[in-house]
Design an enzyme around this catalytic site. Structure first.
Site, PDB file in Angstrom:
ATOM      1  N   ARG A  65       0.831  -1.204   0.000  1.00  0.00           N
ATOM      2  CA  ARG A  65       0.000   0.000   0.000  1.00  0.00           C
ATOM      3  C   ARG A  65       0.868   1.259   0.000  1.00  0.00           C
ATOM      4  O   ARG A  65       0.557   2.254  -0.669  1.00  0.00           O
ATOM      5  CB  ARG A  65      -0.912  -0.020   1.228  1.00  0.00           C
ATOM      6  CG  ARG A  65      -1.898   1.134   1.290  1.00  0.00           C
ATOM      7  CD  ARG A  65      -2.900   0.910   2.410  1.00  0.00           C
ATOM      8  NE  ARG A  65      -3.843   2.021   2.498  1.00  0.00           N
ATOM      9  CZ  ARG A  65      -4.103   2.685   3.608  1.00  0.00           C
ATOM     10  NH1 ARG A  65      -3.496   2.351   4.736  1.00  0.00           N
ATOM     11  NH2 ARG A  65      -4.970   3.667   3.621  1.00  0.00           N
ATOM     12  N   HIS A  69       0.595   4.333  -2.686  1.00  0.00           N
ATOM     13  CA  HIS A  69       0.296   5.697  -2.231  1.00  0.00           C
ATOM     14  C   HIS A  69       1.446   6.653  -2.528  1.00  0.00           C
ATOM     15  O   HIS A  69       1.214   7.847  -2.747  1.00  0.00           O
ATOM     16  CB  HIS A  69      -0.033   5.688  -0.737  1.00  0.00           C
ATOM     17  CG  HIS A  69      -1.419   5.213  -0.432  1.00  0.00           C
ATOM     18  ND1 HIS A  69      -2.212   5.773   0.543  1.00  0.00           N
ATOM     19  CD2 HIS A  69      -2.158   4.215  -0.982  1.00  0.00           C
ATOM     20  CE1 HIS A  69      -3.375   5.137   0.582  1.00  0.00           C
ATOM     21  NE2 HIS A  69      -3.369   4.186  -0.328  1.00  0.00           N
ATOM     22  N   ASN A  97      -3.510   8.701   4.425  1.00  0.00           N
ATOM     23  CA  ASN A  97      -2.257   8.012   4.750  1.00  0.00           C
ATOM     24  C   ASN A  97      -2.026   7.799   6.244  1.00  0.00           C
ATOM     25  O   ASN A  97      -1.024   7.186   6.636  1.00  0.00           O
ATOM     26  CB  ASN A  97      -1.060   8.788   4.186  1.00  0.00           C
ATOM     27  CG  ASN A  97      -0.899   8.591   2.692  1.00  0.00           C
ATOM     28  OD1 ASN A  97      -1.370   7.607   2.127  1.00  0.00           O
ATOM     29  ND2 ASN A  97      -0.236   9.532   2.043  1.00  0.00           N
ATOM     30  N   HIS A 194      -5.333  -5.595  -3.420  1.00  0.00           N
ATOM     31  CA  HIS A 194      -6.189  -5.717  -2.240  1.00  0.00           C
ATOM     32  C   HIS A 194      -6.354  -7.166  -1.798  1.00  0.00           C
ATOM     33  O   HIS A 194      -7.019  -7.426  -0.794  1.00  0.00           O
ATOM     34  CB  HIS A 194      -7.568  -5.106  -2.523  1.00  0.00           C
ATOM     35  CG  HIS A 194      -7.567  -3.615  -2.521  1.00  0.00           C
ATOM     36  ND1 HIS A 194      -8.595  -2.846  -3.037  1.00  0.00           N
ATOM     37  CD2 HIS A 194      -6.639  -2.720  -2.073  1.00  0.00           C
ATOM     38  CE1 HIS A 194      -8.311  -1.558  -2.900  1.00  0.00           C
ATOM     39  NE2 HIS A 194      -7.126  -1.457  -2.315  1.00  0.00           N
TER      40      HIS A 194
END
Length: 325
Positions: A65, A69, A97, A194
């Site tokens: 992740r 990001h 975040n 995911h």
């Protein structure tokens, strides 16, 4: 429509793959970038990631992740690692975040690399390699990470508003990915990340209570699954702050179960579930649900493409990943 998709599917998917590879070839990166200057780099990072994952099983999902990001804001420049200062609120403290964790893994790898080959390996490259390592460690594919990224000097919490939210529909997601040079195939493929991970109730509770004037619960959710989520995520304040749901049924294993769950109406985020409700994305999700090897091949291509977002010769190699030099 269905028979046309089945007939032309292989050609279309091949075209997607070729487009991804052609984009990769334009990158200013090289798999052998550190071959002479820090040949032990990948081993150091891999061992650090492995040890951290043994201690904390949440590390793989968090590092993957982190890579997404980071690349989605200013490109893959490790701007997500910079700490806030008295005069600037950094990306890691932006609302989307706040739940990003395990920065210490990158810090540990960087400290070891500074001992082995000082002032050589960028923090941005460490994130990219660590992201590959957590996928492989979790049973997913392996690939040669292209390297040579520089670390950025700018990080602003306000920029995190541009991260794709779990409530976006397919059109909004396509637009968000297109701004990064990523196509529809990349959207569906990278969403497969995911398969690792967990979400707190706050990211999907709107689907479970007072969804609309006509529906108490999001009708795209499988009924039994929705009731299970409602039990785990009751309305506040009668809820454990750590309550939530794993994003697929094999949350510590990198596989194609995520796509199978979407087809069964068990996508946790509305953005995920929307992928099987739109003709532009549904056929790709269906293909990945049927063929895990296909998903793995396309995931590698899309990760390499994502890793090229925003790459330039500007920037620096930080001595410490949390602060600019």
């Amino acid at each position: 429509m269905a028979f046309k998709i089945s007939i032309f599917f292989p050609i279309t998917l091949l075209l997607f793959t070729v487009l991804s590879v052609s984009s990769i070839s334009k990158a200013e990166l090289d798999a052998q970038y550190y071959a002479q200057t820090c040949p032990q780099m990948e081993k150091i990072i891999s061992e650090t990631v492995l040890n951290a994952s043994k201690y904390d099983p949440k590390v793989p999902a968090r590092i993957l992740r982190m890579f997404f990001h980071d690349c989605f804001i200013r490109g893959c420049d490790a701007s997500i690692l910079l700490d806030s200062t008295p005069t600037n609120k950094a990306e890691k403290d932006g609302p989307p975040n706040v739940s990003v964790r395990s920065f210490y893994v990158i810090d540990d790898a960087k400290a070891k690399l500074e001992q082995a080959c000082p002032h050589t390996v960028s923090c941005a490259d460490i994130i990219a390699i660590a992201a590959r390592d957590v996928v492989t460690l979790s049973g997913g594919p392996n690939w040669d990470v292209l390297k040579g990224r520089k670390d950025g000097r700018v990080s602003k919490a306000s920029d995190t508003i541009n991260l794709p939210a779990p409530t976006l529909n397919v059109s909004q997601l396509i637009q968000s990915f297109a701004k990064r040079g990523l196509g529809v195939k990349d959207l569906v493929t990278l969403s497969g990340g995911h398969t690792l991970g967990f979400s707190h109730c706050s990211s999907f509770e709107a689907r479970l209570h007072n969804f609309s004037l006509l529906h108490e619960i999001d009708p795209s959710l499988d009924t039994e699954f929705a009731q299970d989520l409602r039990k785990k995520c009751p309305p506040k304040p009668n809820r454990d702050q750590n309550a939530g749901q794993f994003l697929d049924s094999t949350a510590s294993v990198f596989d194609n179960d995520y796509y199978k769950r979407l087809l069964a109406g068990q996508g946790v985020f509305s953005s995920d579930q929307s992928l099987v409700g739109d003709y532009r994305t549904k056929w790709i999700a269906e293909a990945f649900a049927k063929d895990q090897n296909l998903f793995f091949r396309e995931f590698v291509a899309s990760m390499l493409k994502l890793g090229n977002v925003g790459v330039s010769e500007k920037g620096e190699v930080r001595l410490h990943c949390r602060v600019v030099n």
